[in-house]
Design an enzyme around this catalytic site. Structure first.
Site, mmCIF file in Angstrom:
data_model
loop_
_atom_site.group_PDB
_atom_site.id
_atom_site.type_symbol
_atom_site.label_atom_id
_atom_site.label_comp_id
_atom_site.label_asym_id
_atom_site.label_seq_id
_atom_site.Cartn_x
_atom_site.Cartn_y
_atom_site.Cartn_z
ATOM 1 N N GLU A 163 0.823 -1.207 0.000
ATOM 2 C CA GLU A 163 0.000 0.000 0.000
ATOM 3 C C GLU A 163 0.859 1.260 0.000
ATOM 4 O O GLU A 163 1.930 1.306 0.597
ATOM 5 C CB GLU A 163 -0.912 0.007 1.229
ATOM 6 C CG GLU A 163 -1.895 -1.151 1.239
ATOM 7 C CD GLU A 163 -2.602 -1.333 2.557
ATOM 8 O OE1 GLU A 163 -3.690 -1.951 2.561
ATOM 9 O OE2 GLU A 163 -2.073 -0.882 3.600
ATOM 10 N N LYS A 191 -2.334 0.451 -4.608
ATOM 11 C CA LYS A 191 -3.163 0.098 -3.461
ATOM 12 C C LYS A 191 -3.081 1.174 -2.381
ATOM 13 O O LYS A 191 -1.999 1.654 -2.040
ATOM 14 C CB LYS A 191 -2.697 -1.250 -2.901
ATOM 15 C CG LYS A 191 -3.590 -1.843 -1.829
ATOM 16 C CD LYS A 191 -3.076 -3.227 -1.447
ATOM 17 C CE LYS A 191 -3.833 -3.813 -0.277
ATOM 18 N NZ LYS A 191 -3.296 -5.122 0.119
ATOM 19 N N HIS A 221 -9.993 3.445 8.481
ATOM 20 C CA HIS A 221 -11.331 3.939 8.811
ATOM 21 C C HIS A 221 -11.504 4.311 10.271
ATOM 22 O O HIS A 221 -12.515 4.916 10.639
ATOM 23 C CB HIS A 221 -12.374 2.880 8.441
ATOM 24 C CG HIS A 221 -12.144 1.567 9.134
ATOM 25 N ND1 HIS A 221 -12.599 1.311 10.407
ATOM 26 C CD2 HIS A 221 -11.486 0.445 8.736
ATOM 27 C CE1 HIS A 221 -12.243 0.085 10.765
ATOM 28 N NE2 HIS A 221 -11.562 -0.462 9.754
ATOM 29 N N THR A 275 -9.242 -0.784 -0.090
ATOM 30 C CA THR A 275 -9.630 -1.912 0.757
ATOM 31 C C THR A 275 -10.798 -1.546 1.692
ATOM 32 O O THR A 275 -11.388 -0.490 1.555
ATOM 33 C CB THR A 275 -8.405 -2.403 1.553
ATOM 34 O OG1 THR A 275 -8.755 -3.593 2.258
ATOM 35 C CG2 THR A 275 -7.916 -1.372 2.527
ATOM 36 N N GLU A 299 -10.914 -4.480 -2.502
ATOM 37 C CA GLU A 299 -10.680 -5.771 -1.866
ATOM 38 C C GLU A 299 -11.172 -5.707 -0.432
ATOM 39 O O GLU A 299 -11.376 -4.637 0.129
ATOM 40 C CB GLU A 299 -9.201 -6.148 -1.913
ATOM 41 C CG GLU A 299 -8.263 -5.185 -1.215
ATOM 42 C CD GLU A 299 -6.802 -5.581 -1.384
ATOM 43 O OE1 GLU A 299 -6.107 -5.695 -0.351
ATOM 44 O OE2 GLU A 299 -6.364 -5.768 -2.520
ATOM 45 N N ASN A 300 -11.381 -6.872 0.147
ATOM 46 C CA ASN A 300 -11.781 -6.928 1.557
ATOM 47 C C ASN A 300 -10.543 -6.809 2.439
ATOM 48 O O ASN A 300 -9.451 -7.249 2.079
ATOM 49 C CB ASN A 300 -12.534 -8.224 1.864
ATOM 50 C CG ASN A 300 -11.781 -9.466 1.418
ATOM 51 O OD1 ASN A 300 -11.384 -9.574 0.258
ATOM 52 N ND2 ASN A 300 -11.585 -10.404 2.329
ATOM 53 N N ALA A 301 -10.718 -6.206 3.601
ATOM 54 C CA ALA A 301 -9.589 -5.999 4.506
ATOM 55 C C ALA A 301 -9.337 -7.202 5.402
ATOM 56 O O ALA A 301 -8.196 -7.506 5.734
ATOM 57 C CB ALA A 301 -9.839 -4.757 5.363
ATOM 58 N N ARG A 312 -8.682 -14.133 1.656
ATOM 59 C CA ARG A 312 -7.786 -14.838 0.782
ATOM 60 C C ARG A 312 -8.025 -16.316 0.891
ATOM 61 O O ARG A 312 -8.765 -16.772 1.761
ATOM 62 C CB ARG A 312 -6.294 -14.521 1.059
ATOM 63 C CG ARG A 312 -5.801 -14.911 2.411
ATOM 64 C CD ARG A 312 -4.328 -14.548 2.609
ATOM 65 N NE ARG A 312 -3.858 -13.281 2.071
ATOM 66 C CZ ARG A 312 -3.908 -12.158 2.767
ATOM 67 N NH1 ARG A 312 -4.433 -12.158 3.998
ATOM 68 N NH2 ARG A 312 -3.469 -11.050 2.227
#
Length: 292
Positions: free
Chosen positions: A6, A118, A123, A165, A203-205, A244
């Site tokens: 990232e 990325k 958040h 993400t 993508e999911n974190a 994943r």
């Protein structure tokens, strides 16, 4: 481009136990090269006293914003010194990104490869004025400043997809006292990429296998905001990376939900201009799942 691929500073190192969620992290500006650049920039500005290091009142990795003088509601982040430092700190990250992307562009030019950059979905403490956790990571994003548009514009200059993400997250799932808002953060990033006219991927974190998270991904991947008109043509996410593969994913119930999610994602993407590419990318997964 940085930790976990990232574009950010390693401001919240979790793996070695230094940082724990939802700590604000720490500025990463104390090696000799960063200090030399800070000193030179401060001298050019005519404020030599600002060039001796980062804020001394910004707390540590696991502090909360209101525990520090710098990040509290009306803290130093909003002072002339704070603005100088945060602009310099974020510019150093952006300059790093420019160099990496320029090199990548020169290597992959005319190769047919599509490049993406990325960006971390930080958040926590998003609903505070200072957005401390984003600031320490190098994103100069506050209540009154958009820190994601400059990144999106940089990606646009190099023809790079903005990959973001925390796409699976909802606000109500987060601890209230940490003032998290992945939903508002995602909305801000969507708006930034629209202004910069670049595609957005996601993508999911966290590894999740529940129906609620899959539904949230589907909703967010449409990139449609509440204020959009039903007649507006909105391009959906150009790609989604699922994190994943693991033994848990292949457990019977988890795998069935995942197969259903992939089908729904494929059907949703079929309405976009890139439907053929999307379907050809997901069909093998569905076929393999159906045959087991």
């Amino acid at each position: 481009m940085g930790p976990a691929g990232e574009l950010r500073y390693p401001s919240y190192p979790e793996s070695n136990g230094t940082w724990k969620f939802p700590g604000i992290g720490a500025f990463q500006c104390y090696d000799k090269y960063m200090l030399a650049n800070l000193k030179a920039t401060a001298e050019t500005t005519g404020k030599q006293e600002w060039g001796y290091g980062g804020p001394t009142d910004a707390g540590g990795y696991n502090n909360w914003p209101e525990e520090t003088e710098f990040f509290r509601r009306e803290g130093g982040w909003n002072s002339p010194y704070g603005e100088f430092f945060l602009q310099w700190y974020s510019n150093m990250l952006l300059n790093h990104g420019e160099r990496i992307l320029a090199e990548a562009e020169s290597i992959f030019h005319n190769s047919g490869a599509k490049l993406s950059g990325k960006v971390a979905g930080i958040h926590w403490h998003y609903l505070t004025r200072s957005h401390a956790s984003e600031l320490t990571a190098g994103y100069y994003n506050t209540r009154d400043r958009d820190g994601y548009l400059p990144i999106a514009q940089m990606f646009g200059r190099h023809g790079v997809v903005f990959n973001f993400t925390c796409i699976e997250m909802k606000d109500v799932e987060q601890p209230v006292d940490a003032k998290c808002s992945p939903e508002k953060l995602i909305k801000q990033v969507i708006q930034a990429t629209r202004k910069a006219r670049i595609p957005l991927a996601g993508e999911n974190a966290l590894p999740r296998f529940d129906e609620a998270s899959y539904t949230q991904v589907l909703n967010n991947s449409s990139l449609r905001l509440e204020e959009d008109s039903p007649d507006d043509e909105i391009e959906p996410m150009c790609a989604f990376t699922y994190l994943r593969t693991s033994q848990d994913l292949f457990q019977s119930n988890n795998w069935s939900r995942f197969v259903s999610f992939v089908r729904r994602m494929s059907q949703q993407n079929a309405v976009s201009n890139s439907k053929d590419e999307k379907q050809s990318g997901t069909r093998p997964v569905i076929q393999e799942a159906t045959s087991t």
